[in-house]
Design a protein around this motif. Structure first.
Motif, mmCIF file in Angstrom:
data_model
loop_
_atom_site.group_PDB
_atom_site.id
_atom_site.type_symbol
_atom_site.label_atom_id
_atom_site.label_comp_id
_atom_site.label_asym_id
_atom_site.label_seq_id
_atom_site.Cartn_x
_atom_site.Cartn_y
_atom_site.Cartn_z
ATOM 1 N N ARG A 202 42.621 39.479 40.947
ATOM 2 C CA ARG A 202 42.119 40.518 40.056
ATOM 3 C C ARG A 202 41.757 41.772 40.844
ATOM 4 O O ARG A 202 42.044 42.898 40.425
ATOM 5 N N SER A 205 44.844 43.586 41.947
ATOM 6 C CA SER A 205 45.554 44.270 40.865
ATOM 7 C C SER A 205 44.941 45.624 40.532
ATOM 8 O O SER A 205 45.582 46.456 39.891
ATOM 9 N N ARG A 206 43.707 45.856 40.964
ATOM 10 C CA ARG A 206 43.055 47.143 40.693
ATOM 11 C C ARG A 206 43.431 48.192 41.740
ATOM 12 O O ARG A 206 43.165 49.379 41.551
ATOM 13 N N LYS A 217 48.271 44.569 35.704
ATOM 14 C CA LYS A 217 46.959 43.967 35.511
ATOM 15 C C LYS A 217 47.039 42.457 35.641
ATOM 16 O O LYS A 217 48.023 41.827 35.259
ATOM 17 N N PRO A 220 42.912 40.878 32.856
ATOM 18 C CA PRO A 220 42.016 42.030 32.747
ATOM 19 C C PRO A 220 40.664 41.734 32.114
ATOM 20 O O PRO A 220 39.701 42.463 32.349
#
Length: 408
Positions: A202, A205-206, A217, A220
């Protein structure tokens, strides 16, 4: 035995899914469609209702892919040794149900879990294929919450987070000792390892690519877990310490608490009856204090167990009378957050308003503070609690009659 109809499977597998409490859909973002079309939005049998932070009710199709399972967790109605009706959806059947329920305006998303069949990878592969088919072939843009299996391969985990809005891995019990006794096939270390992988994916992915573009994403709406309360001997302090650890180290969006409920044909190692439902409610309240009010797990449960008569914040205030009364015109944010009846929003408003003038009792009520709870614990311009601070029956003012405790 004749093959089961789709409606019969739905009845069995929707009922089997009811024991999983972790199906809130808040936090999801609408998935954009290139052409502006698509089924669902992120905002009968098998339908559960969850609430977004703005109070909007969100309906989800909540089902198991199958209630067959190779594991034999003592507390689970779907365990391998349980003598229950079994059923299994095909990938195509779950896709069909989701799309048809949405088209009839029954649901806005899907909550999909499953027993373990053949192997963790085989099960996870089928679940991922369901979500991928919904996204790619049916153009479904609704919210999807997918239960993940700790022992599944990293590649399947990666794909699960690509297609689903939220992933969850159930801890089930707060200690490895409890798992060893009731769910010997499960390992807390493996569960935490998978949670750590979800967190890292996570976070990655940012980040932006070297060309400045954002990556696809990954889950999310975050990840969540569930703990069963009252199936083993773990006290509330142990449960809350586990929750605090999960929030701090794995960035969980939510920990859900589910009071143990006796199941058919249950094992002799399980309790004969469920714990008071109010205990589950108090754990949710304590969890809120951990996340937003600066409390620590060890502060909240006196002697290891939360007070069932009053909420955890009030119980703490009653045990720490020397910390009160708090002067609302001078106290720090941290001190104000510990006042019963003061929420995070009312504290923020107090801090903003007192920059301009001294606050009175009437101002606090207008701000939104619950003065019925707060007045014995504060000092304001023109207000002092007086005898309330020494009243012998201060606790009795807040504790409900015993017959009301089960209704909270």
């Amino acid at each position: 035995m004749a093959p089961r109809s789709l409606s019969e499977k739905l009845s069995i597998l929707a009922d089997a899914a009811k024991y999983d409490a972790s199906c809130a859909s808040s936090g999801g973002e609408r998935r954009n469609s290139r052409d502006g079309t698509g089924l669902g939005s992120s905002g009968g049998s098998g339908i559960c209702h969850s609430y977004a932070p703005d109070g909007r009710c969100i309906s989800l199709l909540k089902i198991l892919m199958t209630n067959f399972c190779i594991y034999d967790c003592a507390y689970c109605v779907n365990r391998a040794s349980s003598r229950i009706e079994r059923a299994r959806f095909t990938v195509e059947e779950v896709v069909h149900l989701t799309v048809e329920f949405y088209r009839r305006n029954y649901i806005e998303g899907l909550f999909l879990s499953s027993g373990i069949i053949r192997s963790p990878d085989d099960t996870m592969s089928d679940m991922v294929r369901i979500v991928r088919t919904l996204r790619e072939q049916e153009n479904f843009r609704g919210y999807v919450h997918l239960k993940t299996i700790p022992d599944a391969s990293p590649e399947l985990l990666e794909e699960a987070g690509t297609w689903a809005d939220r992933l969850s891995i159930n801890v089930e019990l707060p200690t490895q000792k409890g798992l060893d006794a009731l769910a010997p096939e499960k390992n807390l270390g493996e569960i935490r390892k998978t949670m750590g992988e979800v967190r890292l994916r996570r976070e990655a992915s940012r980040e932006k690519t070297y060309r400045g573009k954002r990556k696809a994403k990954f889950a999310p709406a975050g990840q969540s877990t569930q703990m069963i309360v009252g199936a083993d001997g773990a006290n509330d302090t142990t449960i809350l310490h586990q929750s605090a650890n999960l929030y701090a180290n794995y960035s969980l969006s939510r920990v859900y608490y589910s009071a143990f409920s006796p199941i058919p044909d249950s094992s002799k190692v399980l309790p004969l009856k469920s714990p008071p439902l109010v205990r589950e409610h108090r754990l949710y309240q304590a969890d809120w204090l951990l996340r937003f009010y600066g409390f620590e797990a060890g502060e909240l449960a006196d002697g290891g167990m939360l007070d069932l008569e009053v909420d955890p914040k009030l119980a703490w205030a009653l045990r720490h009378r020397a910390a009160f009364p708090v002067d609302v015109n001078r106290a720090s944010r941290e001190e104000l957050l510990r006042v019963p009846g003061f929420g995070t929003r009312s504290v923020q408003r107090i801090l903003g308003a007192r920059r301009h003038r001294q606050l009175r009792y009437e101002d606090l009520a207008a701000i939104g503070a619950v003065m019925k709870n707060a007045k014995p614990f504060i000092v304001a311009d023109g207000w002092s609690p007086g005898g309330l601070t020494d009243a012998a029956n201060l606790r009795a003012r807040f504790a409900p009659p015993p017959e009301q405790l089960s209704l909270i």
